[in-house]
Design a protein around this motif. Structure first.
Motif, mmCIF file in Angstrom:
data_model
loop_
_atom_site.group_PDB
_atom_site.id
_atom_site.type_symbol
_atom_site.label_atom_id
_atom_site.label_comp_id
_atom_site.label_asym_id
_atom_site.label_seq_id
_atom_site.Cartn_x
_atom_site.Cartn_y
_atom_site.Cartn_z
ATOM 1 N N ALA A 341 107.800 92.509 78.872
ATOM 2 C CA ALA A 341 107.422 92.681 80.279
ATOM 3 C C ALA A 341 107.297 91.310 80.921
ATOM 4 N N GLY A 342 107.640 91.239 82.209
ATOM 5 C CA GLY A 342 107.443 90.030 82.994
ATOM 6 C C GLY A 342 106.494 90.342 84.135
ATOM 7 N N CYS A 343 105.387 89.604 84.234
ATOM 8 C CA CYS A 343 104.379 89.882 85.252
ATOM 9 C C CYS A 343 103.556 88.624 85.481
ATOM 10 N N THR A 344 102.679 88.632 86.472
ATOM 11 C CA THR A 344 101.800 87.486 86.700
ATOM 12 C C THR A 344 100.809 87.380 85.539
ATOM 13 N N ALA A 345 100.348 86.149 85.288
ATOM 14 C CA ALA A 345 99.528 85.892 84.105
ATOM 15 C C ALA A 345 98.248 86.729 84.084
ATOM 16 N N ASP A 346 97.654 86.983 85.247
ATOM 17 C CA ASP A 346 96.395 87.722 85.262
ATOM 18 C C ASP A 346 96.587 89.196 84.886
ATOM 19 N N LYS A 347 97.812 89.703 85.054
ATOM 20 C CA LYS A 347 98.085 91.102 84.697
ATOM 21 C C LYS A 347 98.566 91.256 83.256
ATOM 22 N N ALA A 348 98.985 90.156 82.640
ATOM 23 C CA ALA A 348 99.626 90.226 81.329
ATOM 24 C C ALA A 348 98.765 90.888 80.251
ATOM 25 N N PRO A 349 97.461 90.604 80.150
ATOM 26 C CA PRO A 349 96.675 91.276 79.111
ATOM 27 C C PRO A 349 96.673 92.795 79.241
ATOM 28 N N VAL A 350 96.583 93.294 80.478
ATOM 29 C CA VAL A 350 96.602 94.742 80.691
ATOM 30 C C VAL A 350 97.966 95.313 80.318
ATOM 31 N N VAL A 351 99.026 94.598 80.679
ATOM 32 C CA VAL A 351 100.375 95.066 80.376
ATOM 33 C C VAL A 351 100.597 95.142 78.867
ATOM 34 N N VAL A 352 100.140 94.151 78.141
ATOM 35 C CA VAL A 352 100.268 94.173 76.681
ATOM 36 C C VAL A 352 99.515 95.359 76.088
ATOM 37 N N ASP A 353 98.323 95.601 76.583
ATOM 38 C CA ASP A 353 97.560 96.759 76.104
ATOM 39 C C ASP A 353 98.314 98.060 76.373
ATOM 40 N N LEU A 354 98.955 98.163 77.525
ATOM 41 C CA LEU A 354 99.708 99.374 77.853
ATOM 42 C C LEU A 354 100.941 99.528 76.969
ATOM 43 N N MET A 355 101.605 98.422 76.658
ATOM 44 C CA MET A 355 102.763 98.509 75.764
ATOM 45 C C MET A 355 102.336 99.021 74.390
ATOM 46 N N ARG A 356 101.243 98.469 73.871
ATOM 47 C CA ARG A 356 100.734 98.942 72.584
ATOM 48 C C ARG A 356 100.366 100.429 72.655
ATOM 49 N N ALA A 357 99.725 100.806 73.745
ATOM 50 C CA ALA A 357 99.253 102.185 73.888
ATOM 51 C C ALA A 357 100.405 103.177 73.934
ATOM 52 N N GLU A 358 101.500 102.804 74.603
ATOM 53 C CA GLU A 358 102.628 103.727 74.695
ATOM 54 C C GLU A 358 103.304 103.916 73.337
ATOM 55 N N LEU A 359 103.419 102.853 72.550
ATOM 56 C CA LEU A 359 103.976 103.012 71.208
ATOM 57 C C LEU A 359 103.040 103.839 70.339
ATOM 58 N N ASP A 360 101.734 103.588 70.433
ATOM 59 C CA ASP A 360 100.765 104.375 69.664
ATOM 60 C C ASP A 360 100.819 105.846 70.062
ATOM 61 N N ARG A 361 100.941 106.118 71.352
ATOM 62 C CA ARG A 361 100.985 107.507 71.816
ATOM 63 C C ARG A 361 102.224 108.218 71.279
ATOM 64 N N LEU A 362 103.355 107.516 71.265
ATOM 65 C CA LEU A 362 104.574 108.120 70.718
ATOM 66 C C LEU A 362 104.407 108.382 69.227
ATOM 67 N N ALA A 363 103.719 107.475 68.530
ATOM 68 C CA ALA A 363 103.487 107.650 67.096
ATOM 69 C C ALA A 363 102.544 108.820 66.805
ATOM 70 N N GLU A 364 101.552 109.005 67.655
ATOM 71 C CA GLU A 364 100.537 110.028 67.404
ATOM 72 C C GLU A 364 100.924 111.406 67.933
ATOM 73 N N GLU A 365 101.560 111.438 69.095
ATOM 74 C CA GLU A 365 101.830 112.722 69.749
ATOM 75 C C GLU A 365 103.293 113.137 69.707
#
Length: 455
Positions: A341-365
Motif C-alpha cells: 500500500a502507498g499512503c501518507t505516513a500517519d495512515k500507514a500503521p492503520v493500513v498495515v493493520d488492515l492488510m494483516r486483518a484481511e489476510l487473517d479473515r480470509l484464513a479464518e472465514e
C-alpha cells in the motif's frame, strides 16, 4: 492438456520423436505447437497462429541475476545492454536500422532466472529478425569503450529506480525475505557493483552462459516451424557456433526448496518521499507448486483488482490509500508473498493493520458467497485475454521450456483455475497468515510509522 516439452521418454511417446527431439501438438483455436532440438542442444519452439501476419520471436538464455558470482554482480543486465551495441559484422546503428526499416520492434529483458532478446516483425521479415538476434547473441563484441559508455547509462537507470519509492520498497522487501539468497539481489546490481565490475568479468559471464545448449528460441504468429528451424540453423552456422550432434540441452534448474533465512520484522528506509510505501509479507511458493492455482485465486480475492478485499476495505470504504494490492513471486527453489500500500505516513500503521486483518479473515472465514466463482472467472478471462497476441504466446513457450519442460494450453489453464476449491484457498491463506513476516517501510517518517505500528 499439458504437453511435455522436455526429453522424458515416458511422456507423450506417440507424439514425441525422441530420436530427433521433435514435438507436435494442437492447441486451442487451431494453433499448432512444435518443438525441435537441434545440434548443439539448441531448442526451437513455435506456435503457428492461423490468420496472424506478424511473428514474435525470442532468444532465451537460462541465466539470470541469481547466477552471478562475486565480482560479476550486474553482469547479466550489463550484457542485455551490450548485446545491442554491436558485433563484428553489425554496429549498434545497423541493428537498430534493420528493425526500423521494416517497422519492427526489438528489446530485451533480464530476470532473476533468465534473459530474453525479443522482437516482433511482419511474417516476411522473420528471417531478418532471426539473423540479427542470432548475431547479437553469438557474436557480441563487448567493446571496452562501449562498455564504459553503457556503464554510465546503467548507473542512470539504477538512479531512476532509486528515485521510485515503490521500487525501493519492493527491492528492500525481496532482499529481507530472501535473507541472503541470490534471488534477493537486485537484477541490475547496485551502483557500487556496476562501478566496479570489470570488462573481463562481463566477458567471462557471457562466454560461460551464452552457449548452444542453453539457448531456447521461441516464436509465435504467422509462421511455419520448419522454416524457422532452417533460419536458425543458417544463422548459427554463419555465426560459427560449433553445434555437435546429439548434444543434450542444459538441464533445467532443480526444484528443491531452498533453506532461506529471512530477516523477519520491521525494516525502514527513511527517504524524502511524499508517501509511505509499505510492503508486508513472507516466504511463498516455489514455481510449479501444486498450490500455484490456489495462490492465483487467493491473490485475486485479496488484492487483485478493484473488487478485491484490500482495495475495497482500504481505499473504497476508508479512503486511506490510492493503491493497494497483493502479489506473489515464484522461482525454481524459493518464492515470496506480500501485500502493498502507498499512503501518507500517519495512515500507514492503520493500513498495515488492515492488510494483516484481511489476510487473517480470509484464513479464518474463507471465501464469501460467490467470491470463488467471481475470482476464478476473473483469472480465466484475464489469462485468455492476456494470451491473444503472438508476444504472449512466444513468452509462454520460452518460459515453459526453460522452467518446467511442460506446455499447458489455455483450455487446461482454464480448467486448473476453475478446479480450485474454496477450502484450498482458505488453507493456503491460513498457512501464509501463520508465517513470520517482513515489513518494509519506505518514505519520510518511515521509522516513526513502523514504531507506531509496533506499539
Amino acid at each position: 492438456m499439458p504437453y511435455a516439452l522436455g526429453l522424458e521418454p515416458e511422456q507423450l511417446a506417440e507424439e514425441f520423436d525422441y530420436e530427433h527431439g521433435r514435438l507436435v501438438c494442437a492447441t486451442e483455436g487451431g494453433n499448432e505447437v512444435r518443438r525441435s532440438v537441434l545440434p548443439g542442444g539448441v531448442r526451437v519452439l513455435t506456435e503457428r497462429m492461423p490468420g496472424q501476419r506478424s511473428v514474435a520471436l525470442g532468444f532465451w538464455l537460462g541465466v539470470g541475476s541469481r547466477d552471478e558470482t562475486q565480482g560479476m554482480y550486474g553482469s547479466t543486465h550489463f550484457l542485455e545492454h551490450l548485446l545491442f551495441k554491436g558485433t563484428p559484422s553489425r554496429s549498434a546503428l545497423d541493428i537498430a536500422e534493420e528493425f526500423d526499416a521494416v517497422g519492427g520492434e526489438s528489446n530485451a529483458l533480464t530476470a532473476k532466472e533468465h534473459t530474453c532478446y525479443y522482437a516482433r516483425v511482419l511474417s516476411e521479415d522473420v528471417g531478418m529478425a532471426v539473423d540479427v538476434i542470432a548475431d547479437m547473441v553469438t557474436s557480441a563484441s563487448i567493446d571496452p569503450r562501449e562498455l564504459e559508455q553503457e556503464r554510465g547509462v546503467i548507473l542512470e537507470e539504477i538512479a531512476m529506480d532509486l528515485d521510485d519509492p515503490t521500487d525501493v520498497a519492493f527491492e528492500n522487501f525481496t532482499a529481507k525475505v530472501m535473507g541472503g539468497h541470490p534471488l534477493g539481489r537486485p537484477i541490475g546490481g547496485t551502483p557500487s557493483e556496476i562501478t566496479q565490475v570489470a570488462r573481463d568479468a562481463v566477458w567471462e559471464h557471457y562466454a560461460k552462459y551464452y552457449t548452444p545448449d542453453r539457448l531456447v528460441i521461441s516464436a509465435a504468429g504467422g509462421l511455419e516451424h520448419s522454416e524457422v528451424v532452417q533460419l536458425v540453423l543458417d544463422a548459427l552456422d554463419r555465426a560459427g557456433w560449433e553445434l555437435p550432434e546429439r548434444t543434450t540441452p542444459a538441464p533445467r534448474r532443480v526444484r528443491t526448496p531452498a533453506v532461506l533465512h529471512p530477516e523477519f520484522g520491521d525494516h525502514t528506509v527513511d527517504r524524502a518521499f511524499e508517501q509511505a510505501n509499505v510492503v508486508l509479507g513472507s516466504t511463498g511458493l516455489i514455481a510449479g507448486s501444486p498450490q500455484r492455482y490456489a495462490m492465483s485465486v487467493l491473490n485475486a480475492c485479496l488484492g487483485g483488482g478493484m473488487s478485491s478485499r484490500l482495495f475495497q476495505e482500504i481505499r473504497e470504504k476508508r479512503g486511506l490509500a490510492y493503491n493497494t494490492f497483493s502479489f506473489g513471486g515464484s522461482y525454481s527453489d524459493a518464492g515470496y508473498f506480500g501485500m502493498y500500500a502507498g499512503c501518507t505516513a500517519d495512515k500507514a500503521p492503520v493500513v498495515v493493520d488492515l492488510m494483516r486483518a484481511e489476510l487473517d479473515r480470509l484464513a479464518e472465514e474463507g471465501l464469501r458467497d460467490r467470491e470463488l466463482d467471481k475470482f476464478t472467472g476473473q483469472l480465466s478471462g484475464a489469462t485468455i485475454l492476456g494470451s491473444e497476441d503472438p508476444g504472449s504466446r512466444m513468452s509462454r513457450l520460452g518460459r515453459s521450456e526453460l522452467d518446467t519442460g511442460h506446455f499447458t494450453d489455455l483450455d487446461e489453464l482454464h480448467e486448473n483455475i476453475r478446479a480450485v476449491t474454496a477450502q484450498e484457498v482458505q488453507d493456503l491463506a491460513a498457512d501464509l497468515a501463520g508465517r513470520p513476516t517482513v515489513t518494509t517501510w519506505v518514505g519520510t517518517g518511515a521509522a516513526s510509522a513502523a514504531n507506531a505500528s509496533a506499539s
